[in-house]
Scaffold this active site. Structure first.
Site, PDB file in Angstrom:
ATOM      1  N   CYS A   1       0.466   5.300  13.996  1.00 11.98           N
ATOM      2  CA  CYS A   1      -0.346   4.581  14.085  1.00 11.98           C
ATOM      3  C   CYS A   1      -1.081   4.362  15.334  1.00 11.98           C
ATOM      4  O   CYS A   1      -1.416   5.738  15.779  1.00 11.98           O
ATOM      5  CB  CYS A   1      -0.029   3.086  13.416  1.00 11.98           C
ATOM      6  SG  CYS A   1      -1.644   1.971  13.126  1.00 11.98           S
TER       7      CYS A   1
ATOM      8  N   ASP B   1      -5.996   7.490   3.373  1.00 16.35           N
ATOM      9  CA  ASP B   1      -6.062   6.765   4.428  1.00 16.35           C
ATOM     10  C   ASP B   1      -7.496   6.155   4.702  1.00 16.35           C
ATOM     11  O   ASP B   1      -8.330   6.968   5.068  1.00 16.35           O
ATOM     12  CB  ASP B   1      -5.351   7.258   5.593  1.00 16.35           C
ATOM     13  CG  ASP B   1      -5.322   6.346   6.783  1.00 16.35           C
ATOM     14  OD1 ASP B   1      -6.047   5.324   7.063  1.00 16.35           O
ATOM     15  OD2 ASP B   1      -4.530   6.518   7.783  1.00 16.35           O
TER      16      ASP B   1
ATOM     17  N   HIS C   1      -2.327   5.309   4.696  1.00 17.28           N
ATOM     18  CA  HIS C   1      -2.029   4.768   5.985  1.00 17.28           C
ATOM     19  C   HIS C   1      -0.690   4.311   5.943  1.00 17.28           C
ATOM     20  O   HIS C   1      -0.117   3.645   5.276  1.00 17.28           O
ATOM     21  CB  HIS C   1      -3.107   4.082   6.712  1.00 17.28           C
ATOM     22  CG  HIS C   1      -2.837   3.905   8.355  1.00 17.28           C
ATOM     23  ND1 HIS C   1      -3.190   4.729   9.144  1.00 17.28           N
ATOM     24  CD2 HIS C   1      -2.353   2.746   8.942  1.00 17.28           C
ATOM     25  CE1 HIS C   1      -2.985   4.358  10.414  1.00 17.28           C
ATOM     26  NE2 HIS C   1      -2.352   3.254  10.453  1.00 17.28           N
TER      27      HIS C   1
END
Length: 286
Positions: free
Chosen positions: A165, A222, A254
């Site tokens: 991330c 995502d 995600h």
């Protein structure tokens, strides 16, 4: 013409702040409690694992490290946190790597700006993270690598990096910054964005300047990273050469590797982990 990241770092040094966070979070970050998903847990049997202090500008930076209990000369992997800091999931990733013979170290990279582990509101977390200069992060990762080498246990000739991330974006930047790096694996890190004083460049801007090949692992579902930006990055990497690659898991959201969250997708996560190991082996981080 875009200014190279290393030039920016040399011209505009970040403020030398002291550390306000002196110890890592226990368990999971407040914003992600209670933890869901399959919640994989790696025991520390046969490992030397725990919190350490790493000398860096402004004081000592807390970090988590894990490595085999016996031996030395281990390949080094820098593990870069999600926005939630170095909490239990990141620590567990370090232990997973250590079980495979690595010295894995995860420095708390916004310890100067604040302790996000105790924040329940993600908007408050974003406010802290937005104050973290890329220059600071690059320098702190260098410090973590130096610490691993000076420990007598790490082999910096076999240096790798992986991040998730927020940390996925950092992997790309570090690959453009560090001449020592052999390879990186970026998990669903943002690729484009507006330039600012603290974030002068983004991965798309340094695609042609990578000093080490990066494997990017992304989710086709995502909602925070449009697939169009992933394709732009893929084309930029192809044009640059250098051997970097991007893999997209079409149905993955995600944070598909985060086994403690509902976003976890077992098949994609396991495949990505296998690819990480193969990537590091292929490029001399093993």
């Amino acid at each position: 013409m875009e200014e190279p990241l290393e030039t920016f770092l040399s011209k505009k040094p970040f403020t030398r702040r002291e550390f306000v966070v002196t110890a890592l979070a226990a368990g999971f970050a407040l914003a992600v409690r209670p933890a869901f998903g399959e919640l994989l847990t790696t025991d520390a049997g046969g490992l030397t694992a725990g919190e350490v202090k790493i000398p860096a500008k402004g004081g000592e930076m807390p970090a988590y490290r894990a490595m085999p209990e016996k031996g030395g000369g281990f390949p080094v992997v820098l593990v870069v946190q999600e926005i939630f800091g170095v909490h239990e999931h990141i620590k567990d990733i370090c232990r997973r790597l250590a079980k495979r013979g690595y010295l894995a170290v995860a420095p708390e990279l916004y310890a100067r700006q604040g302790d996000v582990s105790k924040m329940a509101d993600t908007q408050e977390i974003f406010k802290v993270v937005s104050r973290v200069p890329d220059a600071q992060v690059m320098a702190d990762l260098d410090a973590a690598a130096d610490w691993a080498g000076k420990s007598g246990k790490g082999d910096l000739k076999r240096l790798g990096i992986t991040g998730f991330c927020w940390g996925g974006r950092i992997v790309w930047l570090y690959a453009a910054h560090s001449p020592r790096l052999k390879a990186g694996v970026a998990w669903y890190g943002r690729l484009v964005g507006q330039a600012s004083d603290l974030q002068p460049q983004h991965p798309i801007d340094v695609a042609a300047k990578l000093k080490a090949p990066v494997l990017g692992l992304y989710g086709g579902a995502d909602t925070g990273i449009p697939i169009e930006t992933v394709e732009r990055m893929r084309q930029a990497l192809k044009a640059a050469g250098g051997g970097s690659e991007i893999v997209v898991y079409p149905d993955a959201p995600h944070a598909f590797h985060a086994d403690y969250r509902p976003s976890y997708r077992k098949e994609a996560a396991q495949d990505g982990w296998k690819r990480l190991q193969a990537w590091f082996k292929k490029h001399g981080v093993a």
